[in-house]
Design an enzyme around this catalytic site. Structure first.
Site, mmCIF file in Angstrom:
data_model
loop_
_atom_site.group_PDB
_atom_site.id
_atom_site.type_symbol
_atom_site.label_atom_id
_atom_site.label_comp_id
_atom_site.label_asym_id
_atom_site.label_seq_id
_atom_site.Cartn_x
_atom_site.Cartn_y
_atom_site.Cartn_z
ATOM 1 C CE LYS A 141 -0.179 -0.329 5.033
ATOM 2 N NZ LYS A 141 -0.921 -0.902 6.182
ATOM 3 C CE1 TYR A 183 14.496 31.179 5.344
ATOM 4 C CE2 TYR A 183 14.633 28.811 4.925
ATOM 5 C CZ TYR A 183 14.471 30.109 4.465
ATOM 6 O OH TYR A 183 14.279 30.336 3.131
HETATM 7 C C1 LIG Z 1 -0.094 -1.917 6.787
HETATM 8 C C2 LIG Z 1 -0.643 -3.184 7.323
HETATM 9 C C3 LIG Z 1 0.189 -4.296 7.554
HETATM 10 C C4 LIG Z 1 1.696 -4.231 7.432
HETATM 11 O O1 LIG Z 1 2.200 -3.713 8.637
HETATM 12 P P1 LIG Z 1 3.787 -3.573 8.875
HETATM 13 O O2 LIG Z 1 3.896 -3.052 10.257
HETATM 14 O O3 LIG Z 1 4.265 -2.587 7.866
HETATM 15 O O4 LIG Z 1 4.351 -4.920 8.671
HETATM 16 C C5 LIG Z 1 -0.402 -5.482 7.926
HETATM 17 N N1 LIG Z 1 -1.744 -5.562 8.108
HETATM 18 C C6 LIG Z 1 -2.567 -4.512 7.932
HETATM 19 C C7 LIG Z 1 -4.025 -4.662 8.163
HETATM 20 C C8 LIG Z 1 -2.050 -3.288 7.546
HETATM 21 O O5 LIG Z 1 -2.865 -2.244 7.390
#
Ligand SMILES: *Cc1c(COP(=O)(O)O)cnc(C)c1O
Length: 360
Positions: A39, A256
């Site tokens: 994702k 800055y």
């Molecule tokens: C993003 C996600 C994962 C992966 O989690 P990590 O901590 O990056 O391994 C697994 N399960 C769900 C439901 C997620 O949303």
């Protein structure tokens, strides 16, 4: 038109390292299959490239229908799980048309399925075992399973761990107990629990399906372990170069707000990277930066296009010399800590101004 200029922040993406990291996940939990979680543009690495590289993944997981469609358009034919499922009849028919698996985490999704009356789908019922974000409450689970199986949908059961990044937090054990109690006699279904931390730290959470995310990108999922402890290799190396080297006098302030004041006469370098590239503005004075493979430190505030670094230890450094902000030789977890955030956010935040280069 884009010209190849001297100012080039680059993200070098090592696809071989990504495959290696998936192999680590499989070795840690040999009986399990994987939804490789890609994702958010594969945590900022480029979703299509990562999907094509991960031939060994059993399936993919994404957050949105658009991400899943993008994968199909890129020619990915493996199973794809929508981690938040669908929110309308239109999305539901897209899931059917393009053969997406859907998480079902809310009553409203069961209602859509009951209205739709379509052919059988692959569904993953999400149970809230204590994270209290998505999922059916324990006392709603039996009824949800009944309604879904009555429509002849194929079902898996899942939950998500809230505190697995801390190996000493017994919340994970309580979540596992709650989950298995909630599914009671429904033992015919395949189960999915473990995220990266669950895979590497909680063998009790291993099930038919795991869901590795951050570990694929070579980042430790734990609060206190390094990535190396788990033989993970960084996938993204964010690099740039020096565009100025100068001598400053004791008392001169930098950047800055003049938040850093030179303690002595010193050599200072300016690196072509800033928050406009996704380098975190909250990185503090002292954040490590690699110049010519040697550690030096950030001075003053991060600007949009530039940061300043202390070159006292290497006054021979010159314009165009190579700088690494994170990745090979410099763990991103250290930068995240110094900017009071997590590596996930840094990886997702690299902007389109950065040139992505894929190595295999
Ligand atoms: C993003 C996600 C994962 C992966 O989690 P990590 O901590 O990056 O391994 C697994 N399960 C769900 C439901 C997620 O949303």
């Amino acid at each position: 038109m884009t010209v190849k200029t001297s100012r080039s922040a680059q993200a070098i993406i090592d696809l071989g390292a990504c495959r290696h990291n998936l192999a680590i996940a499989k070795k840690a939990s040999p009986g399990s299959r994987c939804f490789a979680i890609i994702k958010a543009n594969a945590y900022g690495h480029g979703m299509e490239k990562i999907a094509h590289a991960l031939a060994e993944a059993d399936a993919f997981g994404v957050a949105t229908v658009n991400e899943a469609l993008q994968l199909r358009e890129a020619g990915i034919s493996k199973a794809i799980l929508l981690l938040e499922g669908f929110t309308s009849l239109d999305e539901l028919s897209l899931a059917r048309e393009f053969n997406f698996e859907s998480v079902i985490h809310h009553e409203s999704q069961i209602q859509l399925l009951e209205q739709d009356k379509g052919t059988s789908l692959e569904l993953v019922l999400k149970i809230d075992s204590g994270m209290h974000r998505l999922g059916f409450a324990v006392d709603e689970v039996s009824q949800a399973i009944q309604r879904l199986t009555k429509m002849n949908h194929k079902l898996k059961l899942m939950t998500h761990l809230a505190n697995a990044d801390d190996k000493h937090d017994d919340k994970t054990i309580r979540q596992l107990e709650t989950f298995y109690q909630s599914i009671k006699s429904n033992t015919d279904f395949e189960v999915s629990i473990a995220n990266s931390a669950g895979i590497l730290g909680w063998p009790q959470a291993h099930a038919e399906w795991n869901r590795p995310g951050i570990l694929l990108y070579g980042v430790s999922p734990f609060l206190h372990d390094s990535a190396e402890t788990h033989q993970l290799k960084p996938v993204m190396t964010l690099s740039s170069q020096l565009i100025s080297v100068k001598k400053l006098k004791k008392g001169d302030t930098i950047g800055y707000g003049g938040t850093y004041s030179c303690e002595k006469d010193m050599t200072v370098g300016v690196v072509a990277i800033g928050y406009g590239d996704g380098y975190p503005r909250h990185a503090k004075t002292g954040t490590p930066v690699l110049v010519n493979n040697k550690i030096c430190h950030l001075l003053g505030r991060v600007s949009m296009d530039m940061i300043c670094v202390d070159l006292s230890e290497q006054p021979e450094a010159k314009v165009n010399d190579a700088v690494v902000l994170w990745g090979n030789g410099l763990a991103i977890e250290k930068i995240a800590e110094s900017a009071e955030t997590i590596a996930y956010e840094l990886l997702c935040g690299v902007t389109s101004r950065v040139e992505f280069i894929y190595r295999d």
